[in-house]
Each structure stands twice: as structure tokens, then as C-alpha cells.
Design a protein around this motif. Structure first.
Motif, short mmCIF file in Angstrom:
data_model
loop_
_atom_site.label_atom_id
_atom_site.label_comp_id
_atom_site.label_asym_id
_atom_site.label_seq_id
_atom_site.Cartn_x
_atom_site.Cartn_y
_atom_site.Cartn_z
N LEU A 76 32.02 -36.00 -4.01
CA LEU A 76 31.17 -36.08 -2.83
C LEU A 76 29.69 -35.95 -3.15
N GLY A 77 29.35 -35.79 -4.43
CA GLY A 77 27.94 -35.70 -4.82
C GLY A 77 27.40 -34.30 -4.93
N TYR A 78 28.26 -33.28 -4.86
CA TYR A 78 27.83 -31.89 -4.95
C TYR A 78 27.60 -31.48 -6.41
N LEU A 79 26.78 -30.46 -6.57
CA LEU A 79 26.76 -29.67 -7.79
C LEU A 79 27.53 -28.38 -7.50
N VAL A 80 28.20 -27.84 -8.50
CA VAL A 80 29.03 -26.65 -8.30
C VAL A 80 28.55 -25.53 -9.20
N ALA A 81 28.19 -24.41 -8.58
CA ALA A 81 27.92 -23.16 -9.30
C ALA A 81 28.98 -22.17 -8.86
#
Length: 465
Positions: A76-81
């Protein structure tokens, strides 16, 4: 501060009482730094994830259960931390890694957020660790234990003391043998299975289940004896968010000085209590940092299953008379550590927890995430076909959510009630009142505005300067 259209942050909250205040602090720091922030119930956010703008998603677990979610977020185009809320207290490095880490999940994370140096080394030593950057930021929950933040809780502490008078706090952490949903009392089920299959009786899970059940039974005996021993004090039993309250209420029904309550964040309860009793509970670490006396009741000793950090920061009691004696000392103000003990315990805490002084953990985290979005950007390239597929998938998930309780019956409806139990309804005014308290304590965030965008989901932005 004008919001950057590519600086977006998504903060899901699983358990309102435990997490919301800390994540609101992160949200306010982020909004002040130019982020548009979405915060709210994790379940509700996940149901709406395809309708929300791409953002940095801040997760709280690296277990196998999150591997599909994190992959979907990248799609979906997210970055994940992500950090791990459970990485502070564990039986052994080996058991933690086996239960709480999964290679595919870690590979789907852009940055890892560690509680402290001990946590960083715990992840680095995992066979499935692939070199994902690890940053020691601490945890925003710790920010609220610092001296400059304690005023945030002053009204809550006063209200508790008015309501309960002088009280002893008994923290129960037995959700896996006394779950809110009986089908989730997994350790009881392990023991039932082992009774039918003798080959399983020596497995790690069965040994752990037997240990926890034995402790739970001892805690029940202790609760009744403490209620009788201290009739001039209220004994507040605070079950874990996942626990059934009814077990404790039925047990103590004959004692007018007992209250079974899980309300609000645990910190004002710790500040208001004259003594805290637990076994291997994270609240013992919080109590230590707050300078409150925590007593660990250890009637069953196990080198394999005792939890080092909370027990090492507590006064240890092997039996109920010892607990009673330590409580009496606490009530008299005579429960004190030597300078040498305190220094040793401080060194232990600093190894596990970053952010007890200097920058707040919330500020460290937002600074890191600001750098992440600057370097990586949030500009998802989605084709029309991708948009159609994602929208249809989200619509199907929401339809299943509405239909399942009626197709699958009472057990599934209990699951939905449990979600509402750990994250009940909350209004814009509730969120604003918490932010107002942060403004009062820190002298910041006056320009942060709140709007509801869906059920149990809110958006925070800073008004343009």
C-alpha cells in the motif's frame, strides 16, 4: 508548522489503558514536527487500512502474526517501523526469540525501535535477523515515568485516593490461565491436552503452563489472606487487560475491602498505592522508576520461568507471611534499599531502558521517523488495477467483519466484545483532554488539533503557524 503532505504517521493502539497516553505524546510531537498523524484502535485502523493515506506505520510486534500485515502495508506504499512491547520481560533469550520473532516479519520492517541496548543485542543475536537497522529510542511509555511528566497523573492519583483511601495494589498477570475469553486460556488448554497425551507433559509450553497455574493458585490464596490481614486498607486487584475479572470477584466476594478494577493507565495506580504486589510483571519496572515499593511474591521458584528484570527490581517474598511483613514495612515507610543495591539496580535498568533522561523517547522516535521519511519518501505508485484490487479487498474484509459474528455464533461475538473491552469507545473530547494535560505539563502542543475520521480513529495536525 505547516504539514508536509508526505509526512504522515499511523499509530495503532491495541489496549487503550496501556498505550493511548504514550502514543498520543508521540502523535503530538510528530504533529508539532509537521506530520499528519492518524491514531486509534488497531482493529478499526486495520479494517480501514486501504482507505487511509500511505504513512509510516508504527507497529508493536515482530511475531509471525504480523508478517502478512507488514507485507500488505508495503504493498500500500507504507513504511514500517516496529518495536516489540514484550521485549523487556522474557524467560530467556532463546524462548523470547522462538515466541516473539519471525524472519519474514523482520524482513518486512524498514527500521526496528529498541527499548535499550539489551533489546538491540537480543534482536541481533536472532538467527533470522537480516541486518534491518536497529535504533535505540526507548519506549514512549517510559516518558510518563520521568519526574517532569508525573504531574500529568496528579488529578488521577488524587481521584484514586479519594475513591479507595489508602490502598495496596495487587497486579495480576494471568491472562493465559484466566482469560477474559475462556477459549483463550491457552495454558489451561495445554495442560488439558498434556493430561490426554503423556508424551507432551515435558514440553516447554506444558512446563510453563504448570508453573503459571501454580502461581495463579498461590496468588488467589494470597489475595484472600491479604484482605483479611489489612482490613483498614483497600486491596485493589488489577487484572491484566486480557484477564477475566469474575474469577477474582467471586474469590473475594466476602471481603468488603477488596476491589477488582482495571481502569486507566497503571501509572497513577502505582503512584497512589502504598505497596505493589506482583510476580514478574512489567509494572514492577515502572514502580522502580517511580520510586514506589514493589514486592514480588515467589512461592514457586523456577530458574527456567522466573522473570529476572522485574524480580531483581523488587523486594522478594517466598511466602505469604513474608509478603505481609514487607507490606507492613512499606506502610510504615521503612522499606528502603541500600545505596549499593540502588546503584546496582540503576545500572541494570539503564542497560534495558533508554530515555530515562535527556530527550524523551517520543522525541527520539519522531526524530528518527522524520529522517526515515525524508530519505525514503511516501509516494506510492499504484496502477488503476492495484487501486481496484486493494479497494475490493478492503471492502470484502469489512463485509466479513460485519457478517462473522452472526455466522460463527456466540464465540465469535465474544471476540468482538473483547476488542471493545480493551479499546472502548472514546470521544474527540476525551482525546483533547489528554492533549490539554500534555500542554499543561510540557508547555507545548497548543496548536495541535483533533478530528474524528472514523469510529475510534482520530487525526491530529498542528495548526499552520
Amino acid at each position: 508548522m505547516r504539514t508536509d503532505p508526505f509526512r504522515k504517521l499511523l499509530l495503532p493502539v491495541e489496549t487503550l489503558n496501556r498505550e493511548l497516553d504514550a502514543k498520543l505524546l508521540v502523535a503530538c510531537v510528530a504533529a508539532e514536527s509537521g506530520f499528519s498523524v492518524i491514531i486509534g484502535s488497531k482493529r478499526d485502523i486495520h479494517l480501514q487500512i486501504d482507505r487511509l493515506p500511505a504513512a509510516i506505520y508504527v507497529g508493536k510486534s515482530l511475531s509471525v502474526s504480523n508478517r502478512k500485515l507488514y507485507r500488505k502495508l508495503h504493498e500500500l506504499g507504507y513504511l514500517v517501523a516496529s518495536g516489540d512491547e514484550e521485549a523487556l520481560v522474557y524467560y530467556s533469550p532463546e524462548s523470547y526469540r522462538a515466541a516473539k520473532l519471525w524472519p519474514d516479519t523482520i524482513r518486512s520492517v524498514d527500521v526496528l525501535l529498541a527499548w535499550g541496548e539489551e533489546n538491540r543485542e537480543l534482536w541481533r543475536g536472532y538467527s533470522g535477523y537480516d541486518g534491518t537497522p536497529i535504533y535505540v529510542t526507548g519506549n514512549p511509555r517510559i516518558d510518563f515515568l520521568r519526574p517532569e511528566m508525573r504531574e500529568y497523573w496528579s488529578d488521577d492519583v488524587e481521584a484514586l485516593n479519594q475513591r479507595y483511601g489508602k490502598f495496596i495494589l495487587l497486579n495480576s498477570n494471568f491472562g493465559k490461565v484466566n482469560h477474559y475469553r475462556s477459549d483463550r486460556s491457552v495454558q489451561l488448554h495445554k495442560l488439558e491436552q498434556a493430561a490426554r497425551d503423556v508424551t507432551a507433559k515435558d514440553s516447554f509450553d506444558v512446563r510453563l503452563a504448570a508453573h503459571r497455574l501454580a502461581l495463579f493458585k498461590e496468588f488467589q490464596t494470597m489475595a484472600v489472606e491479604l484482605a483479611a490481614a489489612f482490613p483498614n486498607r483497600t486491596l485493589v486487584i488489577r487484572p491484566h487487560p486480557s484477564e477475566s475479572h469474575e474469577t477474582w470477584r467471586e474469590l473475594t466476594a466476602g471481603y468488603p475491602n477488596v476491589r477488582v478494577v482495571h481502569e486507566g493507565n497503571v501509572i497513577p495506580w502505582l503512584l497512589g498505592a502504598e505497596a505493589v504486589v506482583h510476580n514478574g510483571c512489567t509494572t514492577a519496572i515502572e514502580a522502580y522508576i517511580l520510586g514506589r515499593p514493589a514486592i514480588t511474591f515467589r512461592p514457586v521458584i523456577s530458574d527456567e520461568f522466573d522473570l529476572r528484570l522485574p524480580n531483581d527490581l523488587s523486594y522478594n517474598a517466598a511466602d505469604i507471611p513474608a509478603v505481609r511483613g514487607l507490606i507492613e514495612q512499606a506502610l510504615a515507610g521503612r522499606l528502603q534499599r541500600s545505596t549499593e543495591q540502588r546503584d546496582e539496580q540503576d545500572r541494570l535498568v539503564s542497560r534495558y531502558i533508554e530515555g530515562l533522561d535527556g530527550l524523551l523517547s517520543s522525541e527520539r522516535s519522531v526524530k528518527l521517523l522524520s529522517e526515515l521519511v525524508t530519505e525514503s519518501g511516501l509516494r506510492p505508485q499504484r496502477s488503476f488495477a492495484d487501486l481496484v484490487r486493494i479497494s475490493l479487498g478492503g471492502a470484502l474484509q469489512r463485509a466479513k467483519y460485519r457478517v462473522k459474528p452472526w455466522v460463527l455464533g456466540a464465540e465469535h461475538r465474544d471476540r468482538y466484545r473483547y476488542h471493545d473491552h480493551i479499546f472502548p469507545e472514546i470521544t474527540v473530547q476525551d482525546v483533547e483532554s489528554r492533549i490539554a494535560r500534555l500542554q499543561q505539563v510540557l508547555g507545548r502542543f497548543t496548536g495541535v488539533k483533533v478530528a474524528r475520521i472514523a469510529r475510534k480513529i482520530f487525526q491530529l495536525n498542528a495548526a499552520p503557524a
